[in-house]
Write a protein that holds these residues in place. Structure first.
Motif: not given
Ligand SMILES: NC(=O)C1=CN([C@@H]2O[C@H](COP(=O)(O)OP(=O)(O)OC[C@H]3O[C@@H](n4cnc5c(N)ncnc54)[C@H](O)[C@@H]3O)[C@@H](O)[C@H]2O)[C@@H](O)CC1
Ligand SMILES: Nc1ncnc2c1ncn2[C@@H]1O[C@H](COP(=O)(O)OP(=O)(O)O)[C@@H](O)[C@H]1O
Length: 481
Positions: A372-382
């Motif tokens: 979940e954290a990885s998906q968000y980081a990649v999608e949002q660029g954060v």
């Protein structure tokens, strides 16, 4: 360095190794011999009676090789296939060799006894739920008065998530092959692993996810600067605290000035200053609500002790339009897009905040924190710092780190504020954002670990955490990688 692989990645690695000439039969041999070495380290094999329960896949194959090593060494060992004979080619070949040496096996486990029972039933190829046959075997194994050692993954635990079958093996030890699997760090599966040991099988380590360590040469640890002055170590802006929550800002400011910040300005409510300043006389104060002068700071943290209201949202939107790195915590976390941000963004949610940011359920996030954290980081660029036991740090390139420091002494309101302050200080003087984040999370947890060595975890106050930063940094200098 310790590495984390998902089940799919392990399959891919095996295929790649095969295509380069390293076949699965040889890898299984390496796994079995590594397991044997670990077992002889952990047990006096001549005094034990081993039972190896082997499944039909390659996890069972590892068990066959281990059985051969134990028998060859003269140990008392029974190999049993309670769910049928091996189906994979390398496991079958190892069974052929095992039999060719004159060794036999059983197929009915329930009357067998042993002092050490090895669970080689299912490993990285597990899909849940367990079949009734597997469930019955696990229930039986869990009920036996023996040491339980699982190979790679306790049978009944998922490989990639925290999910487990209700009859999952509760291992005393798990011997993990080649690299950690995500479930080792995700609850409830994590609690079924017992004491983990890593078995190297000679394959190169290619994982993009690792387990935290701090380098002794990191700027977080080495505080150098000949001819240094207060500007050398950065000027941070902390936007935090209200009349009703001045303490959060004080804790973050304490974390920051105790971790090497050159200068710190706290932008806060006038009513909060007396509380903050009484603990952090080093800080300067600012009562503006805008961030027009953001360029004059090295890094900015916002949100501790602030409500997630329109005023906070307005500040965050201004921050996203400037270029200095920004840490967003607590009230600064909200469901929003970061795709147009002009600065590097680090979000530091606990699972409840992450649920608010993503619209997902906290329990689903917890079962799958790494993904979940990885998906968000990649999608949002954060960069995402998903807090909790085994804090997950996910970077926008898909790589990440699972932190292993920290303990239940930190499970108190205010611990996260201290982390935000430490993170701000390290971000201000680190050339690498990734290293700064990893080091900050590691050091924050290490403070609590040092406390817990001689004192009860429940007595750790978040307010006292910053007192342990010097000891944590010193410890890193002594034993850093
Ligand atoms: N590169 C590596 O890491 C290596 C790993 N090896 C071992 O190989 C294992 C993975 O092997 P496999 O991919 O064959 O997978 P497994 O040995 O975990 O099992 C797969 C088999 O179990 C069955 N199964 C899956 N879920 C089930 C359930 N819920 N109930 C009943 N049956 C179920 C499947 O139908 C399949 O037949 C690893 O865990 C490790 O022990 C070693 O052989 C050496 C190389
Ligand atoms: N059981 C635990 N093991 C390790 N770290 C923990 C544990 N419980 C809490 N923490 C850490 O304590 C901090 C708590 O942060 P947070 O929930 O944001 O608190 P607050 O907002 O009140 O400061 C996080 O860094 C988290 O990772």
């Amino acid at each position: 360095m310790l590495y984390i692989y998902k089940g799919e990645e392990i399959k891919k690695i095996d295929r790649q190794a095969e295509s380069l000439g390293m076949d699965s039969f040889t890898l299984m041999e390496a796994a079995g011999s590594g397991l044997f070495r670990q077992l002889t380290d952990d047990f006096e094999t001549s005094k034990q009676c081993f039972l190896i329960l082997a499944g039909k896949g390659n996890n069972g194959g590892d068990g066959i090789v281990l059985a051969r090593y134990l028998k060859t060494a003269g140990a008392s060992c029974t190999l049993c296939f309670p769910a049928g004979l091996p189906k994979t080619e390398p496991a079958r070949r190892h069974l052929d060799y095992y039999e060719a040496l004159g060794y036999s096996y059983e197929t009915e486990p329930f009357n067998l006894t042993a002092t050490v029972m090895i669970d080689a039933l299912l490993g990285a190829g597990t899909s849940l739920p367990l079949s009734t046959e597997m469930k019955n075997l696990c229930v039986w194994l869990n009920s036996q008065k023996a040491e339980r050692v699982s190979i790679d993954v306790p049978t009944g635990a998922s490989t990639d998530t925290g999910n487990c079958d209700s009859s999952v093996i509760h291992a005393h030890k798990t011997y993990i092959v080649h690299g950690y699997k995500p479930s080792r760090f995700l609850y409830p599966a994590a609690s079924c692993y017992g004491e983990p040991s890593l078995i190297e099988i000679g394959l190169p380590q290619t994982a993009r996810w690792t387990i935290s360590t701090v380098s002794a040469t990191s700027p977080s640890v080495q505080f150098k600067g000949s001819n240094a002055h207060k500007g050398t170590f950065g000027h941070g802006l902390l936007i935090a605290g209200t009349k009703s929550m001045p303490g959060s800002a004080a804790l973050a400011a304490l974390g920051c000035v105790s971790s090497g910040a050159g200068k710190l300005t706290v932008q806060t409510a006038e009513e909060a200053v007396s509380v903050i300043a009484s603990h952090v006389p080093e800080a300067m104060y600012d009562f503006h609500t805008g961030v027009e002068d953001a360029h004059s700071f090295s890094a900015i943290a916002a949100g501790c002790g602030r409500p997630a209201d329109d005023a906070m949202e307005d500040i965050v939107q201004q921050l996203l339009q400037q270029e200095k790195p920004v840490i967003l915590d607590a009230g600064a976390l909200a469901p929003r897009s970061y795709k147009a941000a002009k600065c590097s963004v680090i979000v530091t949610p606990h699972p409840g905040e992450f649920a608010r940011m993503t619209g997902k359920q906290t329990k689903d996030i917890q079962l799958n924190r790494i993904q979940e954290a990885s998906q968000y980081a990649v999608e949002q660029g954060v960069t995402v710092v998903l807090k909790g036991e085994y804090t997950v740090i996910a970077f926008s390139d898909g790589s990440g780190v699972v932190n292993t420091t920290g303990n239940e002494g930190l499970s108190k309101g205010g611990s996260g504020d201290t982390l935000t302050g430490i993170l701000l200080a390290l971000l201000m003087r680190h050339s690498s954002l990734e290293e700064a984040v990893k080091d900050a999370v590691y050091l924050h947890g290490l403070c609590a670990d040092i406390w817990k060595r001689n004192r009860p975890a429940q007595a750790l106050r978040p307010f006292n955490l910053h007192d342990w930063i010097p000891a944590a940094i010193s410890e890193q200098k002594e034993r850093g990688d």
